[in-house]
Motif scaffolding. Structure first.
Motif, mmCIF file in Angstrom:
data_model
loop_
_atom_site.group_PDB
_atom_site.id
_atom_site.type_symbol
_atom_site.label_atom_id
_atom_site.label_comp_id
_atom_site.label_asym_id
_atom_site.label_seq_id
_atom_site.Cartn_x
_atom_site.Cartn_y
_atom_site.Cartn_z
ATOM 1 N N PRO A 152 -5.655 8.571 -12.534
ATOM 2 C CA PRO A 152 -6.800 9.157 -11.637
ATOM 3 C C PRO A 152 -7.989 10.762 -12.410
ATOM 4 N N VAL A 153 -8.781 9.900 -12.824
ATOM 5 C CA VAL A 153 -9.458 11.537 -12.987
ATOM 6 C C VAL A 153 -10.261 12.051 -11.695
ATOM 7 N N GLU A 154 -10.432 11.098 -10.764
ATOM 8 C CA GLU A 154 -11.720 11.066 -9.438
ATOM 9 C C GLU A 154 -10.783 10.331 -8.334
ATOM 10 N N LYS A 155 -9.710 11.181 -8.128
ATOM 11 C CA LYS A 155 -8.759 10.576 -7.312
ATOM 12 C C LYS A 155 -9.292 8.921 -6.664
ATOM 13 N N GLY A 156 -9.027 8.569 -5.594
ATOM 14 C CA GLY A 156 -8.874 7.368 -5.313
ATOM 15 C C GLY A 156 -8.045 6.323 -5.428
ATOM 16 N N ILE A 157 -8.274 5.236 -5.780
ATOM 17 C CA ILE A 157 -7.500 3.861 -5.756
ATOM 18 C C ILE A 157 -7.134 3.376 -6.924
ATOM 19 N N ALA A 175 0.466 11.855 -24.554
ATOM 20 C CA ALA A 175 0.918 13.626 -23.653
ATOM 21 C C ALA A 175 -0.641 14.347 -23.983
ATOM 22 N N ASP A 176 -0.557 15.618 -23.272
ATOM 23 C CA ASP A 176 -0.946 16.556 -23.312
ATOM 24 C C ASP A 176 -3.258 15.977 -22.736
ATOM 25 N N VAL A 177 -2.973 15.835 -22.104
ATOM 26 C CA VAL A 177 -4.347 15.175 -21.725
ATOM 27 C C VAL A 177 -4.060 15.424 -19.591
ATOM 28 N N PRO A 178 -4.776 15.483 -18.652
ATOM 29 C CA PRO A 178 -4.540 16.415 -17.388
ATOM 30 C C PRO A 178 -4.054 14.824 -16.997
ATOM 31 N N GLN A 179 -2.700 15.204 -15.482
ATOM 32 C CA GLN A 179 -2.626 14.616 -15.037
ATOM 33 C C GLN A 179 -3.848 14.511 -13.896
ATOM 34 N N GLY A 180 -3.229 13.334 -12.770
ATOM 35 C CA GLY A 180 -4.345 13.299 -11.531
ATOM 36 C C GLY A 180 -3.427 12.453 -10.370
ATOM 37 N N ARG A 181 -3.506 12.666 -9.431
ATOM 38 C CA ARG A 181 -3.086 12.133 -8.104
ATOM 39 C C ARG A 181 -4.400 11.199 -7.369
ATOM 40 N N VAL A 185 1.126 -0.941 -0.027
ATOM 41 C CA VAL A 185 0.058 0.258 -0.073
ATOM 42 C C VAL A 185 0.736 1.135 0.170
ATOM 43 N N LEU A 186 1.196 2.037 -1.088
ATOM 44 C CA LEU A 186 1.597 2.615 -1.056
ATOM 45 C C LEU A 186 1.158 4.222 -0.804
ATOM 46 N N THR A 187 1.113 5.501 -0.205
ATOM 47 C CA THR A 187 0.522 6.852 0.179
ATOM 48 C C THR A 187 1.701 7.700 0.032
ATOM 49 N N SER A 188 2.628 7.576 0.380
ATOM 50 C CA SER A 188 3.441 8.769 0.094
ATOM 51 C C SER A 188 3.354 9.818 -0.951
ATOM 52 N N LYS A 189 3.488 11.070 -0.885
ATOM 53 C CA LYS A 189 4.230 11.941 -1.898
ATOM 54 C C LYS A 189 4.675 11.463 -3.153
ATOM 55 N N VAL A 190 5.385 10.636 -3.236
ATOM 56 C CA VAL A 190 5.894 10.877 -3.560
ATOM 57 C C VAL A 190 5.453 9.827 -4.764
ATOM 58 N N ASN A 191 4.683 8.437 -4.266
ATOM 59 C CA ASN A 191 4.139 8.020 -4.787
ATOM 60 C C ASN A 191 3.033 8.067 -5.911
ATOM 61 N N LEU A 192 2.497 9.059 -4.704
ATOM 62 C CA LEU A 192 1.033 9.960 -5.433
ATOM 63 C C LEU A 192 1.289 10.549 -6.617
ATOM 64 N N VAL A 193 2.338 11.052 -7.083
ATOM 65 C CA VAL A 193 2.625 11.811 -8.112
ATOM 66 C C VAL A 193 3.106 10.952 -9.293
ATOM 67 N N THR A 194 3.783 9.789 -8.888
ATOM 68 C CA THR A 194 4.231 8.856 -9.700
ATOM 69 C C THR A 194 3.179 7.951 -10.279
ATOM 70 N N TYR A 195 1.993 8.007 -9.943
ATOM 71 C CA TYR A 195 0.767 6.950 -10.209
ATOM 72 C C TYR A 195 -0.434 7.592 -10.879
ATOM 73 N N GLY A 196 0.136 9.122 -11.139
ATOM 74 C CA GLY A 196 -0.374 9.986 -11.525
ATOM 75 C C GLY A 196 -0.966 10.267 -13.531
ATOM 76 N N TYR A 197 0.238 9.512 -13.859
ATOM 77 C CA TYR A 197 -0.227 9.876 -15.733
ATOM 78 C C TYR A 197 0.230 8.048 -16.155
ATOM 79 N N ASP A 198 0.174 9.077 -17.115
ATOM 80 C CA ASP A 198 0.875 7.811 -17.729
ATOM 81 C C ASP A 198 1.519 7.703 -19.408
ATOM 82 N N ALA A 199 1.670 7.169 -20.616
ATOM 83 C CA ALA A 199 2.176 7.857 -21.232
ATOM 84 C C ALA A 199 1.852 9.157 -22.740
#
Ligand SMILES: Cc1cc2nc3c(=O)[nH]c(=O)nc-3n(C[C@H](O)[C@H](O)[C@H](O)COP(=O)(O)OP(=O)(O)OC[C@H]3O[C@@H](n4cnc5c(N)ncnc54)[C@H](O)[C@@H]3O)c2cc1C
Ligand code: SF4
Ligand code: SF4
Lengths: 442, 473
Positions: free
Chosen positions: B83-88, B35-41, B19-33
């Motif tokens: 993850p556009v609407e937050k969550g898991i 381009a030009d789409v909003p990122q999430g956290r 289970v990852l909750t650190s700020k760093v981890n949240l940033v790194t699961y906010g995108y995929d490959a």
């Protein structure tokens, strides 16, 4: 750089914003996941270049802080093995990004702060204390001042494992009673030499594997190359640089450049990928804006060769005829292959040795898990990475694993024992030297 | 809502380390490959190791009204994992066992986190292969590629992912685990659920096991590279080859912009004045058949004024392939934003589409190179732009609108292989119409009434509140 340009170029190591361009090159394709050794073990995004680049972006844009313990932890969960740069389609210079970030931390918070932050990942209080002392000694970050020999480990390595309590089975070579440079004259003279080279020994060869260094010198002698081994040379500085200590590597670099200049040699020879990489690349980069040393760094960068490349491509070496009965596999040291671009040459040399049966291992260029303080701060991951390497070695059925970097020798040696491998670990140059020696007996 | 009690429960299910909750981890699961789409956290990243854990996480999320974003390697190009609407974020990468390779039935059973290349390595030991080969074979997961119905370079002859999925085990929104399909070539029992979940982009359920088909790996192959002075000559060659009843494994095209950029980037000896280039590879089990097919290709190329190079060794083959491999990296090196589309047209309209794409690039003054799978009409118009230049990005968006319109006009489709995700959702109605959208919503509401799985992707709902009302009935 045209003479009239007044603005000094920004160096990423001195000014963090300068890496923004490098970050922008990343297209988030995830190609780095295929090769990153840390990611292969932990499987999380923050392990791999793509994730680290995203975090760096967040730091630059201000949503994360550089000195946040989580950020620091992530930055040091990387071997700087540069494997990711090999498979990166857009050629992101990840090594530069990583080292610029580490240098920025040191600039902002100072080395003692960083040291504490790195070793605070060792949760056990007792471990923390010993890790601080021994780990720092191991990776050079304990040494702020450059002494006569630069960075010299003080405690016998063999002692480290048990004392720090990481693992009862840690096997490391003992510190040599007399280091290499004290055993050799400053100039090994040759009559009518074909070339005049300076040998940059590096710390590991000097303190742990002096015999390997002697083998290298012997091979040069066999090929009628005169060798200078200046006593004034110091650590290359990479161990401190990977911990963000820009100032010390600059001190060391100046000293090394001066020492080599004094020899008047035409070539600089290394037997360690990290040292050679420093001479070919890092010195050029860290001195890029230095009025005096930029030129010297350029000069030597173009003249630096790993011993194998020197033998094959520069002097077209004499093929050995003495027999060495061995089944040999070769591990590509990261910095040798990925920084110095040397991978074909050591294999050719090994195949040239009569009696050697060469067996290529799977994923020969996968990192062995050694790298600065990494093995101490991330012992579990480093060991997992090493286990994969040992399994590749074992699968070949070889009795000897050769490599071109003393740090890899140490790491593989330690882990072969841990994971039941019986292979000998040797620098490839020692196998060539043995072959030359055996010529007399046959 | 995700609070510390819920995080604690997640830890109990999958173990603290997963289970990852650190700020760093949240940033790194906010995108995929993409381009030009909003990122999430996300709020949290969960890495299950068993199907039972997946069920428990789903049950917990459902009871707490939390969204779940399934994620493989995060290499998709349509914003499908953001993850556009937050969550898991549910990362399936630790479920990475190859359960079996059954050489007798030519099947394999894998967990979703297995990397495609790893399956190929295991299959190769039996002389077999798993043909779908997206450009990301060494990183993408089986689960992700099944959920995207990925294609690749061998689509023309070997088909795409859906042709190789024979069965699955899926965790549904109600927490049930269902199995369907299996090892038999023929199976008409129940609805064809496999085909429902292939390409479902994580919106209908979580794939926890896949049974897939393997093929004997071809023993012989021949690669050729042809350059052309005109796009239509290249297009005509493609038609001629198919008419000669040769189905190459690979039939790739590069346009002039791509050729020039590749040559600049990789110096592989391409004529920079060529308007188009085809990379053609035929393969098969019998040397003689492969040789005959190669001859037919040579004839087609010559008849259509192509300039031909044939590979006679593995090294030469690598050299020919180098140009194609460098296409995306070379283009990507031109600027900081790579908008990579995959609009697809019937093969017979390849030439029209290439000319149309060039006109669009000129109209909006954009740097655009096009390469792709000519044999199956699947082109990758690739726009290189500066994300910090608002005016340019606006032009990119207009151009993309027109690219999709053109593809539909030629009887093609919005996406050949990259999926809809968030990037193409607004165009979906243009292709499948209001009735098609209704069918999508009906299916989604039936299987995932709370819109827990990958919300905001693939299935456009008018407004969130409205959707809530409609499925609360
Ligand atoms: C350089 C590059 C080249 C590419 N080339 C191609 C190509 O040639 N052909 C092609 O088709 N694609 C290509 N792609 C796109 C991409 O690689 C594929 O779509 C790939 O199969 C995605 O796999 P993944 O594991 O990364 O999935 P992810 O990106 O992690 O996920 C993709 C989708 O699947 C869902 N998902 C993931 N795992 C599961 C699961 N277990 N259960 C349910 N849903 C799940 C996610 O929610 C998401 O919607 C390319 C991408 C890049 C960056
Ligand atoms: S340098 Fe090595 S450890 Fe660090 S991100 Fe790149 S591949 Fe991973
Ligand atoms: S391979 Fe290069 S471009 Fe791709 S994600 Fe990694 S660092 Fe970025």
């Amino acid at each position: 750089m045209p003479a009239e340009s007044v603005a000094r170029p920004q160096l990423a190591y001195d000014e963090l914003q300068a890496i923004q361009k490098e970050l922008d090159k990343c297209m988030h394709c995830g190609g780095c996941m295929a090769v990153c050794p840390v990611y292969a073990t932990n499987k999380t995004e923050a392990d791999v270049a793509r994730g680290k680049i995203a975090v760096a972006g967040a730091v630059l844009e201000g949503s994360l802080k550089l000195d946040d313990p989580e950020v620091v932890d992530m930055l040091f969960n990387c071997l700087v093995c540069k494997s990711c740069m090999q498979s990166c389609p857009t050629k992101v210079d990840f090594g530069r990004i990583m080292l610029a970030l580490r240098a920025a931390i040191v600039r902002e918070k100072g080395l003692p702060w960083l040291k504490k932050a790195i070793f605070s990942t060792l949760k056990h209080p007792e471990l923390f204390d010993r890790g601080m002392k021994l780990g720092a000694a191991l990776s050079g970050i304990a040494f702020r001042k450059v002494g006569e020999n630069g960075i010299a480990p003080r405690s016998p390595f063999a002692f480290v494992g048990k004392a720090v309590d990481f693992d009862e089975n840690r096997w490391l070579p003992a510190l040599a009673p007399v280091p290499l440079r004290d055993r050799q004259p400053e100039l090994v003279k040759i009559e009518k030499p074909v070339a005049r080279a300076a040998f940059f020994t590096g710390c590991s060869m000097n303190y742990f594997y002096p015999e390997t260094g002697e083998d290298l010198i012997q091979v040069l002698k066999e090929n009628r190359v005169e060798v200078a081994i200046p006593k004034k040379q110091a650590c290359c500085g990479i161990p401190v640089f990977v911990h963000g200590d820009l100032e010390t590597i600059r001190e060391l670099g100046r000293r090394n450049l001066d020492a080599m200049e004094a020899t008047g040699a035409e070539y600089l020879i290394t037997g360690c990928g990290s040292c050679g990489g420093a001479w070919q690349h890092e010195y050029k980069e860290i001195f890029a804006t230095d009025p005096e040393y930029a030129k010297k760094a350029e000069y030597w960068a173009a003249r630096t060769y790993d011993i194998s490349a020197f033998l094959l491509d520069v002097i077209h070496y004499r093929k050995p005829t003495g027999k060495v009965e061995a089944v040999v596999t070769y591990h590509d040291s990261c910095h040798l292959k990925k920084t110095m671009k040397v991978s074909r040459e050591p294999r050719e040399i090994l195949k040239d040795v009569p009696g050697v049966t060469y067996k290529e291992m799977a994923n020969a260029d996968a990192c062995c898990g050694s790298g600065g303080s990494y093995v101490l701060t991330h012992f579990g991951t480093a060991t997992d990475i090493a286990e994969r390497k040992v399994n590749s070695v074992k699968d070949t059925g070889a009795d000897t694993v050769a490599t071109g970097c003393p740090a890899c020798m140490m790491q593989i040696f330690d882990n072969l024992h841990r994971f039941g491998g019986e292979q000998k670990v040797r620098h490839y140059i020692s196998i060539l030297a043995e072959s030359y020696r055996n010529e007399q007996s046959s | 809502m995700i609070d510390s009690a819920l995080i604690q429960k997640l830890r109990e299910i999958v173990g603290t380390g997963n289970v990852l909750t650190s700020k760093v981890n949240l940033v790194t699961y906010g995108y995929d490959a993409t381009a030009d789409v909003p990122q999430g956290r996300p709020d949290v990243i969960v890495m299950p190791t068993t199907a039972e854990q997946v069920q428990q996480v789903v049950n917990l999320a459902r009871r707490n009204g939390v969204a779940i974003y399934s994620r493989g390697a995060g290499t998709n190009l349509s914003g499908g994992t953001i993850p556009v609407e937050k969550g898991i974020v549910l990362s399936l990468q630790k479920m990475n066992k190859i359960v079996e390779v059954d050489a007798e039935n030519l099947t394999a059973v894998v967990q979703p986190g297995v990397i495609i290349q790893e399956l190929n390595n295991a299959a190769a030991k039996h002389g077999l292969m798993y043909p779908p080969d997206p450009g990301t074979v060494t990183t993408a997961t089986m689960g992700g590629s099944v959920a995207e119905n990925s294609g690749g370079l061998r689509g023309l002859k070997y088909g795409v992912t859906k042709h190789y999925v024979m069965g699955m085990e899926v965790v549904l929104a109600n927490g049930d685990r269902v199995r369907f399909g299996g090892k038999t070539v023929k199976n008409v029992t129940a609805y064809d659920f496999s085909n429902l979940f292939v390409g479902s982009e994580g919106t209908l359920g979580i794939i926890v096991e896949i049974t897939c088909k393997l093929l004997p790996a071809p023993k012989y192959r021949r690669a050729m590279l042809a350059t052309y002075k005109s796009v239509s000559d290249a297009g005509n060659t493609v038609s001629a080859i198919i008419k000669a009843q040769v189905i190459p494994a690979t039939l790739e095209i590069l346009d002039n912009m791509t050729i020039r950029t590749v040559e600049d980037f990789a110096h592989v000896g391409l004529p920079v004045e060529a308007e188009a280039l085809l990379l053609i590879e035929v393969d098969g089990m019998a040397e003689e058949v492969v040789a005959r097919e190669a001859e037919a290709v040579v004839r087609c190329v010559n008849e259509n004024h192509g300039n031909l190079r044939v590979a006679n060794s593995d090294a030469e083959r690598d050299a020919l392939w180098a140009a194609r491999r460098a296409a995306l990296p070379a283009l990507a090196s031109l600027n900081n934003t790579v908008v990579l589309e995959d609009a697809t047209v019937p093969r017979s309209h390849i030439t029209d589409m290439l000319l149309e794409l060039r006109a669009i690039a000129t109209k909006y003054k954009l740097t655009m190179g096009t390469f792709g799978h000519a044999g199956d009409g699947n082109l990758h118009p690739t726009i290189l732009a500066d994300k910090n230049n608002k005016d340019e990005m606006d032009r990119v968006h207009h151009a993309v609108d027109e690219i999709f319109a053109a593809a539909l006009r030629f009887g093609g489709t919005l996406s050949g292989e990259h999926g809809i995700g968030i990037a193409k959702m607004k165009y979906l109605g243009n292709e499948i119409g209001e009735t098609g959208l209704d069918l999508m919503r009906t299916l989604k509401n039936a299987l995932d009434p709370a819109h827990m799985f990958n919300p905001g992707k693939l299935v456009p709902f008018p407004k969130k509140e409205e959707a809530e009302v409609s499925h609360a009935r």
